[in-house]
Design a protein around this motif. Structure first.
Motif, PDB file in Angstrom:
ATOM      1  N   MET A 173       0.842  -1.214   0.000  1.00 22.50           N
ATOM      2  CA  MET A 173       0.000   0.000   0.000  1.00 22.50           C
ATOM      3  C   MET A 173       0.877   1.265   0.000  1.00 22.50           C
ATOM      4  O   MET A 173       0.597   2.221  -0.734  1.00 22.50           O
ATOM      5  N   ALA A 174       1.925   1.234   0.841  1.00 20.58           N
ATOM      6  CA  ALA A 174       2.814   2.410   0.932  1.00 20.58           C
ATOM      7  C   ALA A 174       3.467   2.676  -0.420  1.00 20.58           C
ATOM      8  O   ALA A 174       3.512   3.820  -0.886  1.00 20.58           O
ATOM      9  N   ILE A 175       3.934   1.600  -1.058  1.00 19.01           N
ATOM     10  CA  ILE A 175       4.574   1.764  -2.377  1.00 19.01           C
ATOM     11  C   ILE A 175       3.558   2.298  -3.387  1.00 19.01           C
ATOM     12  O   ILE A 175       3.849   3.209  -4.167  1.00 19.01           O
ATOM     13  N   ALA A 176       2.328   1.743  -3.335  1.00 20.88           N
ATOM     14  CA  ALA A 176       1.296   2.169  -4.294  1.00 20.88           C
ATOM     15  C   ALA A 176       0.966   3.650  -4.111  1.00 20.88           C
ATOM     16  O   ALA A 176       0.914   4.405  -5.089  1.00 20.88           O
ATOM     17  N   VAL A 177       0.773   4.068  -2.855  1.00 18.81           N
ATOM     18  CA  VAL A 177       0.427   5.481  -2.599  1.00 18.81           C
ATOM     19  C   VAL A 177       1.557   6.389  -3.062  1.00 18.81           C
ATOM     20  O   VAL A 177       1.322   7.397  -3.742  1.00 18.81           O
ATOM     21  N   THR A 181       3.774   5.769  -5.290  1.00 21.72           N
ATOM     22  CA  THR A 181       3.857   5.745  -6.756  1.00 21.72           C
ATOM     23  C   THR A 181       2.801   6.669  -7.371  1.00 21.72           C
ATOM     24  O   THR A 181       3.076   7.381  -8.339  1.00 21.72           O
ATOM     25  N   ILE A 182       1.590   6.646  -6.785  1.00 27.15           N
ATOM     26  CA  ILE A 182       0.524   7.521  -7.301  1.00 27.15           C
ATOM     27  C   ILE A 182       0.928   8.994  -7.147  1.00 27.15           C
ATOM     28  O   ILE A 182       0.757   9.804  -8.060  1.00 27.15           O
ATOM     29  N   ILE A 183       1.501   9.311  -5.976  1.00 25.93           N
ATOM     30  CA  ILE A 183       1.950  10.699  -5.759  1.00 25.93           C
ATOM     31  C   ILE A 183       3.031  11.070  -6.779  1.00 25.93           C
ATOM     32  O   ILE A 183       3.004  12.148  -7.369  1.00 25.93           O
ATOM     33  N   LEU A 184       3.951  10.131  -7.003  1.00 24.12           N
ATOM     34  CA  LEU A 184       5.010  10.382  -7.996  1.00 24.12           C
ATOM     35  C   LEU A 184       4.421  10.603  -9.381  1.00 24.12           C
ATOM     36  O   LEU A 184       4.844  11.483 -10.130  1.00 24.12           O
TER      37      LEU A 184
END
Lengths: 93, 198
Positions: free
Chosen positions: B76-80, B82-85
């Motif tokens: 989840m942390a990586i996904a969030v 990545t979305i911000i990036l």
């Protein structure tokens, strides 16, 4: 009379241009010489003298160089002498 | 020192001609923006890849709920992040200087602020989430190793995270800030030149 005047003016203009070009190239040569002389200095000395020539206050130069103002004044005196010497040497060649 | 006075006068009178046309400057600045976009894309791709790799851990047969919770938090942390990036990437990807210079510069400034936030407040959320996920994940995993391997795993994992959060993060913040600030300055200068020419 009119044409004489015009001719004189034309000649004068050409002279001015010629003189300006000569003056310009002489100045350019001197600037190139100055750059060459500065490039012969050590890196630190080069930085300091460039700041001196750019009229930065001594306290700022001392801050940037990380030395005391007293030391800086001595250093600047020495660099000025060295640069003048180098400039004259190159000018003679 | 008569002669040094001559040197001083010569220095004061000379001007440095920077013979770069606004077209060349624009070309260079656009190249820099493209590089920044590509790096940003590469960053997103890397995050996407780590998302897949971590998610693949689910293929193994874990018994404890803590392992699943740990993987979920990390994923989840990586996904969030990545979305911000990706959202940040869109800021610089969607506008073009030649179409709307003013908007482009303001977008670039927004991108700079967002990148700063990414490395500050958001980074700590990301780091805390990753640490929590890792701790939960390690509960089951570490029981399979002997004590020394357990210590080595914990020290290496958290050592790496501390290294990233301190030295790497600080260097990245400084580099990023300088790079974007330089780009903003370049585009503002080009914008000024265009105004002068009009």
């Amino acid at each position: 009379m009119r044409s004489e005047k015009r001719q004189a003016k034309d000649e004068l203009t050409e002279n001015i241009i010629e003189n300006k070009i000569e003056e310009y190239s002489e100045k350019n040569e001197q600037v190139a010489l100055l750059y060459k002389s500065i490039s012969k200095l050590e890196e630190n000395d080069r930085l300091i003298i460039t700041m001196v020539l750019d009229e930065l206050p001594y306290n700022e130069i001392a801050d940037i160089s990380g030395i005391s103002e007293g030391n800086l004044r001595v250093k600047i005196h020495r660099i000025k002498q060295k640069l003048t010497e180098l400039y004259n040497q190159h000018a003679r060649i | 020192m008569q002669e040094f006075n001559h040197i001083e006068a010569l220095w004061a009178a000379h001007t440095v001609d920077v013979k770069i046309s606004s077209d060349e400057m624009l070309k260079q600045a656009k190249k820099d923006v493209n590089n920044m976009r590509n790096k940003s894309l590469l960053n997103i791709f890397g995050m996407g890849l780590s998302f897949v790799i971590v998610a693949c851990l689910w293929l193994f047969d874990f018994e404890s709920w803590t392992t699943h919770a740990g993987i979920t938090i990390i994923v989840m942390a990586i996904a969030v992040y990545t979305i911000i990036l990706y959202n940040n990437y869109r800021i610089i990807a969607k506008s073009d200087f030649t179409i709307n210079p003013k908007e482009f510069i303001s977008q670039l400034k927004l991108y700079q602020i967002n990148r700063h936030n990414l490395y500050n407040q958001l980074y700590w959320f990301y780091a805390i989430a990753l640490s929590l996920g890792l701790v939960l994940y390690c509960f089951e995993l570490l029981t399979h190793f002997n004590l020394w391997l357990q210590i080595l795993f914990v020290v290496l994992s958290f050592g790496w995270m501390i290294f990233c959060a301190t030295l790497v993060r600080k260097a990245a913040i400084r580099k990023d800030k300088e790079r974007i600030a330089l780009l903003i300055e370049k585009f503002e200068r080009i914008s000024g030149q265009f105004k002068e020419q009009q």
